[in-house]
Design an enzyme around this catalytic site. Structure first.
Site: not given
Length: 211
Positions: A11-13, A15-16, A60, A84, A152
């Protein structure tokens, strides 16, 4: 041999990710940059003409997979088995906090020992739930078909390790995936083989004796 291909796409970026926090099964959304990463990667992966898309059900991965669905017209099948690794009390902690509080457990994991990080899942347990989902959908592919799996980093590494037949203590030798990069497994006479890892560009043909 049916010459099938499995693309395992992280998945893309989020905040964590930027804060180096262990996400695990915590449902964290993409950042605007992560969404842009997904859109860019989707345009590339669409040129591989995938036959099917499956994805983890977390936000995500849903958002990442939706970008590929938008340009291919394919429906995304979501499965909790592609989530994940659940990492218990590690989830939400930064990398430094994990080292400070659970340093011995972290070191044992990195040595390849079976560790329930934060009291969560073993890596082998993740592989046992994720790899069968991937194989079941790969079995539905036509000859020469391509399956895209949106998941993930940890789940992808354990799935690759299981499908390649590697011993679990060797799975860590597979380097991590950057946000919105992917690995590709191709079918060979001996089973699945890793043909691309942590890629962000389209596969190049192998020119030589190992085609």
């Amino acid at each position: 041999m049916r010459d099938r291909r499995i693309v395992l796409w992280r998945h893309g970026q989020t905040a964590w990710n930027l804060e180096r926090r262990f996400q695990g099964t915590t449902d964290i959304e993409l950042t605007p940059a992560g969404l842009a990463q997904a859109r860019r990667a989707a345009r590339l992966l669409a040129s591989l003409r995938p036959d099917a898309i499956i994805a983890s059900d977390l936000g995500r991965t849903r958002a990442t997979a939706a970008e590929l669905a938008a340009v291919t017209g394919l429906e995304v099948v979501h499965d909790t088995g592609l989530r994940e690794t659940y990492a218990g009390v590690w989830q939400g902690l930064t990398h430094d906090e994990i080292i400070e509080r659970y340093g011995e457990q972290y070191a044992a994991w990195k040595r390849g020992e079976p560790v329930r990080r934060g009291g969560g899942e073993l890596e082998t347990e993740v592989a046992e739930r994720a790899a069968p989902v991937v194989l079941a959908h790969a079995d539905k592919l036509p000859d020469g078909g391509t399956l895209v799996v949106v998941s993930h980093g940890g789940a992808i590494r354990t799935t690759i390790g299981r499908l390649l037949g590697l011993e679990p203590h060797h799975w860590e030798s597979l380097g991590g995936l950057s946000n919105c990069c992917w690995s590709i497994l191709g079918e060979s006479a001996r089973g699945w083989r890793l043909t691309e890892h942590n890629a962000g560009t389209l596969p190049e043909p192998v020119l030589g004796d190992d085609t």
